[in-house]
Every structure is written in structure tokens, then in C-alpha cells.
Design a protein around this motif. Sequence first.
Motif, PDB file in Angstrom:
ATOM      1  N   SER A  47     -16.145   1.495  -0.689  1.00  0.00           N
ATOM      2  CA  SER A  47     -15.280   2.610  -1.031  1.00  0.00           C
ATOM      3  C   SER A  47     -16.000   3.954  -0.984  1.00  0.00           C
ATOM      4  N   GLY A  51      -3.872  -7.384  -5.694  1.00  0.00           N
ATOM      5  CA  GLY A  51      -4.319  -6.026  -5.396  1.00  0.00           C
ATOM      6  C   GLY A  51      -5.548  -5.696  -6.223  1.00  0.00           C
ATOM      7  N   HIS A  52      -6.497  -5.007  -5.642  1.00  0.00           N
ATOM      8  CA  HIS A  52      -7.756  -4.669  -6.308  1.00  0.00           C
ATOM      9  C   HIS A  52      -7.990  -3.171  -6.195  1.00  0.00           C
ATOM     10  N   THR A  53      -8.543  -2.580  -7.228  1.00  0.00           N
ATOM     11  CA  THR A  53      -8.615  -1.130  -7.298  1.00  0.00           C
ATOM     12  C   THR A  53     -10.044  -0.586  -7.335  1.00  0.00           C
ATOM     13  N   HIS A  54     -10.254   0.473  -6.580  1.00  0.00           N
ATOM     14  CA  HIS A  54     -11.444   1.324  -6.641  1.00  0.00           C
ATOM     15  C   HIS A  54     -10.984   2.665  -7.192  1.00  0.00           C
ATOM     16  N   ASP A  88      -5.179   4.302  -0.474  1.00  0.00           N
ATOM     17  CA  ASP A  88      -4.530   4.389  -1.791  1.00  0.00           C
ATOM     18  C   ASP A  88      -5.410   3.849  -2.920  1.00  0.00           C
ATOM     19  N   HIS A  89      -6.708   3.605  -2.615  1.00  0.00           N
ATOM     20  CA  HIS A  89      -7.723   3.145  -3.573  1.00  0.00           C
ATOM     21  C   HIS A  89      -7.631   1.648  -3.850  1.00  0.00           C
ATOM     22  N   THR A  90      -6.863   0.907  -3.042  1.00  0.00           N
ATOM     23  CA  THR A  90      -6.738  -0.534  -3.270  1.00  0.00           C
ATOM     24  C   THR A  90      -7.094  -1.333  -2.029  1.00  0.00           C
ATOM     25  N   CYS A  91      -7.456  -2.573  -2.281  1.00  0.00           N
ATOM     26  CA  CYS A  91      -7.533  -3.578  -1.230  1.00  0.00           C
ATOM     27  C   CYS A  91      -6.622  -4.713  -1.689  1.00  0.00           C
ATOM     28  N   ARG A  92      -6.015  -5.389  -0.748  1.00  0.00           N
ATOM     29  CA  ARG A  92      -5.043  -6.425  -1.081  1.00  0.00           C
ATOM     30  C   ARG A  92      -5.315  -7.670  -0.259  1.00  0.00           C
ATOM     31  N   HIS A 119       0.835  -1.188   0.000  1.00  0.00           N
ATOM     32  CA  HIS A 119       0.000   0.000   0.000  1.00  0.00           C
ATOM     33  C   HIS A 119       0.878   1.249   0.000  1.00  0.00           C
TER      34      HIS A 119
END
Length: 144
Positions: A115, A92-95, A66-70, A44
Amino acid sequence: LELQKSVSHCVFSPNGSFIVASVDHTCQIWDARTYGTISNLEGHTSSCDHFAFSTCGNHIASASSDHTCRIWSVANITSSRTADDPCKASVGHTHSQEVKSCSFSTDGRLFASTSSDSTIRIWDTSTGSCTQVWDEHTDDVWMC
């Protein structure tokens, strides 16, 4: 366990062996019996605001500003790691805005993330793909 920095969220593993928390914009995992640091979770680029363990305790999900989930493998974290040998996230996954929370399904095959982008996203843990986006909310979605 004495900390000189702020903690935004912490959670115990299902078997009570580990504590994972965000301390001063870093993700850390501790041994719940000795309170010794096991590893820093690197990946992150901003604060981690929420963590969740899978029901079986094999994975940790982290939600970040940081707009991600991991997703982190507990086996990778605990295999002879030290605080100076950080664990990298496997997925890692992004919003489009900061991620507020994350949660695993009971069987561990899916996890959800919420989010500030007003969405709830469902992710397949084995492929890393987003399987569903719920975007009917008109404001931040804080918890899942």
C-alpha cells in the motif's frame, strides 16, 4: 476483445480460462476463449489497480485505490452469473491508503497486500484476519 476504455491491469487464471481486469474503474472477468463478459466484480468504490489468482485458481484477489483488497470466489463468479448479476466479494481488507498490489501464497492460505501507507500486510484467507504488518518502509510499497 475490443475495449473503448483504459485498462490498468489484467491477469489470466492459472488454467487460462479467465481474464480479470480493471476497465474504467470497474473489475470485470471475461471468458478467455470467447472474450465474453462473465461478471462484474462489485464491492470496490474506486479503481482496481492489481489482481492476482490463487495458485489453484479458486480465488481472485483485487487491490484498489479505495484502500481495500478483496478476495473473490471463482465458483461464485462463474455459477450462472451474467454481467448484470455482479459477484460480491467474500472478504474485504483495509489499509489506511490505496492498495497497490496483492499476491497469494503458494498454498493459498495467506495473501499479501502492499500500500501507499508504506506497509506490507499478510492476511489469513480463511479468517480474513491480518496476521502480520511490516511497516519499516518509508514510502509507497508497489509490489509484492
